[in-house]
Design a protein around this motif. Structure first.
Motif, PDB file in Angstrom:
ATOM      1  N   UNK A   1       0.880  -1.294   0.024  1.00 22.06           N
ATOM      2  CA  UNK A   1      -0.028  -0.127   0.037  1.00 22.06           C
ATOM      3  C   UNK A   1       0.985   1.226  -0.023  1.00 22.06           C
ATOM      4  N   UNK A   2       1.917   1.318   0.800  1.00 23.58           N
ATOM      5  CA  UNK A   2       2.851   2.208   0.674  1.00 23.58           C
ATOM      6  C   UNK A   2       4.365   1.751   0.905  1.00 23.58           C
ATOM      7  N   UNK A   3       5.315   2.403   0.095  1.00 21.26           N
ATOM      8  CA  UNK A   3       6.751   2.127   0.136  1.00 21.26           C
ATOM      9  C   UNK A   3       7.311   3.253   0.607  1.00 21.26           C
ATOM     10  N   UNK A   4       8.490   2.753   1.664  1.00 21.76           N
ATOM     11  CA  UNK A   4       9.668   3.618   2.048  1.00 21.76           C
ATOM     12  C   UNK A   4      11.070   3.369   1.801  1.00 21.76           C
ATOM     13  N   UNK A   5      11.789   4.220   1.121  1.00 19.39           N
ATOM     14  CA  UNK A   5      13.118   4.179   0.772  1.00 19.39           C
ATOM     15  C   UNK A   5      13.832   5.116   1.737  1.00 19.39           C
ATOM     16  N   UNK A   6      14.595   4.676   2.543  1.00 22.31           N
ATOM     17  CA  UNK A   6      15.141   5.970   3.555  1.00 22.31           C
ATOM     18  C   UNK A   6      16.431   5.612   3.762  1.00 22.31           C
ATOM     19  N   UNK A   7      17.358   6.715   3.345  1.00 20.20           N
ATOM     20  CA  UNK A   7      18.733   6.719   3.507  1.00 20.20           C
ATOM     21  C   UNK A   7      19.252   7.865   4.638  1.00 20.20           C
ATOM     22  N   UNK A   8      19.866   7.615   5.559  1.00 25.75           N
ATOM     23  CA  UNK A   8      20.519   8.502   6.657  1.00 25.75           C
ATOM     24  C   UNK A   8      21.871   8.748   7.038  1.00 25.75           C
ATOM     25  N   UNK A   9      22.386   9.613   7.307  1.00 21.73           N
ATOM     26  CA  UNK A   9      23.718   9.764   7.914  1.00 21.73           C
ATOM     27  C   UNK A   9      24.715   9.044   7.199  1.00 21.73           C
ATOM     28  N   UNK A  10      24.859   9.681   5.952  1.00 18.90           N
ATOM     29  CA  UNK A  10      25.822   9.218   4.915  1.00 18.90           C
ATOM     30  C   UNK A  10      25.714   7.779   4.074  1.00 18.90           C
ATOM     31  N   UNK A  11      24.604   7.561   4.292  1.00 20.34           N
ATOM     32  CA  UNK A  11      24.365   6.154   3.620  1.00 20.34           C
ATOM     33  C   UNK A  11      23.565   6.317   2.156  1.00 20.34           C
ATOM     34  N   UNK A  12      23.703   5.102   1.516  1.00 19.43           N
ATOM     35  CA  UNK A  12      23.169   5.038  -0.139  1.00 19.43           C
ATOM     36  C   UNK A  12      22.259   3.957  -0.368  1.00 19.43           C
ATOM     37  N   UNK A  13      21.401   4.293  -1.001  1.00 17.40           N
ATOM     38  CA  UNK A  13      20.343   3.243  -1.150  1.00 17.40           C
ATOM     39  C   UNK A  13      20.412   3.058  -2.926  1.00 17.40           C
TER      40      UNK A  13
END
Length: 260
Positions: free
Chosen positions: A137-149
């Motif tokens: 229903x919903x999708x989240x792609x989250x990158x934090x603190x210098x990360x890469x997705x």
């Protein structure tokens, strides 16, 4: 996550089905379908498929799809291992837009749809989602603190998709499609900053957010010693090679890849 790991997980799921239901060739097609999913979802969907295998309608549908695969690529049936069969099924499906649509439809009907799919990368980590199908229903792609997705070759079916990146992080998206109610958005060779919301055919931008062309995390570069031209390439395309041709003076130059 590598696609080879997805294939291994999907093959293992199908072998467990064989233990319960007997060896059936069409389940090789199920292994291919599962290999399109992110690893955390494969087991969940495999269990859902297992529950449906006594359904005669599903059995007939699988046989019909399998017959189409074998017609396009008979090696899918003779491959020695499930892993090898997945590769051969992929080659058959690649040849048929109709099979591609039927594959996605089957996955959606077999309990793939979740309420929420979340992929989080933190603390300078690196996460790849390759050649996958995400249905939620919903999708989240989250990158934090210098990360890469890194999202490549992936289709996301969701009413809402949030691409979130903060603290010098980024999401890099290539050859991927976000499909929702009323339309879809394709992204190729783009990176995101801040909060980007995709709904149907629209893209919304949060404060200080942006879509940037480029940002490939696999990009490497070097300057030609002969003419000074800056040469850039995807490091994955350079594996196994020892020389590159300068785009400026066309000289053939030796190179060494920096550590990943």
């Amino acid at each position: 996550m590598s696609h080879s790991q997805q294939v291994e997980q999907s093959a293992s799921a199908v072998r467990r089905m064989w233990e319960r239901h007997g060896v059936k060739q069409p389940l090789r097609f199920i292994a291919f379908c599962l290999s399109m999913l992110p690893i955390p979802v494969i087991q969940q969907v495999g269990q859902a498929v297992d529950r449906h295998l006594s359904d005669k309608d599903l059995d007939n549908r699988l046989q019909t799809l399998w017959d189409k695969v074998v017609t396009l690529n008979a090696t899918a049936q003779t491959a020695e291992t499930v892993e090898d069969a997945v590769i051969e099924v992929a080659r058959a499906v690649e040849l048929s837009p109709e099979l591609q649509q039927e594959t996605r439809a089957l996955l959606q009907e077999l309990g793939v749809r979740q309420k929420e799919f979340i992929a989080i990368s933190e603390e300078r980590s690196f996460q790849s989602i390759l050649n996958s199908l995400v249905v939620a229903e919903s999708a989240v792609f989250s990158s934090r603190s210098g990360a890469t997705t890194n999202i490549e070759g992936t289709t996301v079916h969701a009413d809402r998709t949030l691409l979130h990146s903060t603290g010098e992080s980024k999401n890099y998206i290539n050859h991927s499609t976000f499909q929702g109610i009323g339309g879809s958005v394709g992204m190729q060779g783009m990176s995101t900053q801040g909060n980007i919301m995709v709904q149907g055919s629209s893209v919304g931008f949060g404060p200080n957010s942006s879509l940037i062309f480029g940002g490939n995390p696999f990009l490497v570069s070097g300057t030609c010693p002969n003419c000074g031209t800056l040469n850039q390439a995807d490091r994955r395309q350079l594996v196994g090679h020892s020389h590159i041709q300068c785009v400026g003076c066309k000289a053939t130059l030796p190179f060494r890849l920096p550590p990943a």
